[in-house]
Design a protein around this motif. Structure first.
Motif, PDB file in Angstrom:
ATOM      1  N   ILE A  45      -4.833  -9.996  -0.543  1.00 54.00           N
ATOM      2  CA  ILE A  45      -4.987  -9.717   0.880  1.00 54.00           C
ATOM      3  C   ILE A  45      -6.243  -8.867   1.009  1.00 54.00           C
ATOM      4  N   LEU A  46      -7.122  -9.217   1.927  1.00 51.55           N
ATOM      5  CA  LEU A  46      -8.344  -8.454   2.139  1.00 51.55           C
ATOM      6  C   LEU A  46      -8.097  -7.438   3.238  1.00 51.55           C
ATOM      7  N   LEU A  47      -8.346  -6.182   2.940  1.00 53.57           N
ATOM      8  CA  LEU A  47      -8.144  -5.085   3.884  1.00 53.57           C
ATOM      9  C   LEU A  47      -9.504  -4.602   4.347  1.00 53.57           C
ATOM     10  N   LEU A  48      -9.713  -4.583   5.658  1.00 52.01           N
ATOM     11  CA  LEU A  48     -11.018  -4.273   6.230  1.00 52.01           C
ATOM     12  C   LEU A  48     -10.903  -3.249   7.345  1.00 52.01           C
ATOM     13  N   GLY A  49     -11.899  -2.382   7.432  1.00 51.07           N
ATOM     14  CA  GLY A  49     -12.037  -1.529   8.600  1.00 51.07           C
ATOM     15  C   GLY A  49     -12.714  -2.326   9.705  1.00 51.07           C
ATOM     16  N   LYS A 111       1.993  -2.334   0.395  1.00 45.82           N
ATOM     17  CA  LYS A 111       2.024  -2.326  -1.065  1.00 45.82           C
ATOM     18  C   LYS A 111       3.429  -2.603  -1.587  1.00 45.82           C
ATOM     19  N   LYS A 112       4.427  -2.067  -0.911  1.00 44.83           N
ATOM     20  CA  LYS A 112       5.822  -2.200  -1.332  1.00 44.83           C
ATOM     21  C   LYS A 112       6.339  -3.625  -1.161  1.00 44.83           C
ATOM     22  N   THR A 113       5.911  -4.302  -0.092  1.00 44.32           N
ATOM     23  CA  THR A 113       6.515  -5.591   0.263  1.00 44.32           C
ATOM     24  C   THR A 113       5.660  -6.821  -0.035  1.00 44.32           C
ATOM     25  N   SER A 114       4.380  -6.641  -0.283  1.00 38.39           N
ATOM     26  CA  SER A 114       3.487  -7.789  -0.459  1.00 38.39           C
ATOM     27  C   SER A 114       3.692  -8.489  -1.802  1.00 38.39           C
ATOM     28  N   LYS A 115       3.612  -9.799  -1.763  1.00 39.39           N
ATOM     29  CA  LYS A 115       3.662 -10.603  -2.987  1.00 39.39           C
ATOM     30  C   LYS A 115       2.276 -10.710  -3.614  1.00 39.39           C
ATOM     31  N   HIS A 116       1.260 -10.305  -2.863  1.00 45.23           N
ATOM     32  CA  HIS A 116      -0.121 -10.380  -3.338  1.00 45.23           C
ATOM     33  C   HIS A 116      -0.729  -8.984  -3.375  1.00 45.23           C
ATOM     34  N   ASN A 117      -1.643  -8.775  -4.316  1.00 43.11           N
ATOM     35  CA  ASN A 117      -2.365  -7.516  -4.376  1.00 43.11           C
ATOM     36  C   ASN A 117      -3.308  -7.418  -3.177  1.00 43.11           C
ATOM     37  N   ILE A 118      -3.846  -6.243  -2.966  1.00 51.07           N
ATOM     38  CA  ILE A 118      -4.665  -5.957  -1.791  1.00 51.07           C
ATOM     39  C   ILE A 118      -6.024  -5.462  -2.259  1.00 51.07           C
ATOM     40  N   THR A 119      -7.085  -5.954  -1.616  1.00 53.44           N
ATOM     41  CA  THR A 119      -8.441  -5.514  -1.928  1.00 53.44           C
ATOM     42  C   THR A 119      -9.118  -5.026  -0.665  1.00 53.44           C
ATOM     43  N   ILE A 120      -9.575  -3.780  -0.687  1.00 54.28           N
ATOM     44  CA  ILE A 120     -10.390  -3.252   0.407  1.00 54.28           C
ATOM     45  C   ILE A 120     -11.809  -3.723   0.150  1.00 54.28           C
TER      46      ILE A 120
END
Length: 184
Positions: A45-49, A111-120
């Motif tokens: 998941i891509l996390l963006l401001g 973070k707790k519920t996602s099946k995929h890692n997260i990238t800012i």
């Protein structure tokens, strides 16, 4: 539990943007594009401001992006994206949702519920806020072989001392280095 990684490209003197928020100094050649293509296959998941979101949406949906970096453009447009913003009312980019609640609580839950890692991606203010509460698991830094006069450090505003351990280092033919750190 998903992991949260911050990915940022910086200059040799540690800036991720200049004083005008410009990042045109970044070298995004064939090797860098290939690296992006491979990372986008991870389905993070891509996390963006907000600022990063608006800049990336504008570029990655353009014909220029598809002409110059077709696989990266496809990956960026198809990736799940979450935008953190208190001022945006809606987002239009494909596969994008808006996070308007309490940032820290929302990221902990993601973070707790996602099946995929997260990238800012980029998003210096977001990196600072999440670093200050210990939510970032690793930092991946693409170090461009260039220095600029003035700018903003990716760690601008980080409180205290951040101790990191280098766990991977990759050198590209362009002279760009990719450094991966985790918290000690």
């Amino acid at each position: 539990m998903a992991t949260l990684k911050a990915f940022t490209f910086i200059t040799l003197n540690g800036f991720y943007k200049n004083t005008d928020n410009d990042i045109s100094w970044h070298q995004h050649g064939k090797e860098e594009a290939k690296y992006s293509e491979e990372n986008l296959k991870s389905e993070n998941i891509l996390l963006l401001g907000r600022h990063t979101y608006q800049m990336m949406e504008s570029f990655w949906t353009s014909q220029m992006a598809y002409d110059n970096f077709p696989e990266v453009a496809i990956g960026m447009n198809n990736s799940k994206k979450v935008v953190v913003s208190s001022s945006l009312e809606k987002v239009n980019w494909k596969n994008t949702s808006l996070l308007k609640g309490n940032l820290i609580d929302e990221i902990k839950e993601l973070k707790k519920t996602s099946k995929h890692n997260i990238t800012i991606l980029g998003s210096g203010s977001l990196v600072t806020q999440l670093t200050n509460v210990g939510l970032i698991d690793s930092y991946e830094i693409m170090l461009d072989p260039i220095a600029i006069g003035q700018g903003t450090s990716i760690f601008d505003g980080v409180s205290g001392t951040l101790h990191l351990k280098l766990i991977a280092c990759k050198k590209l033919k362009s002279g760009t280095g990719i450094l991966t750190y985790t918290k000690l």
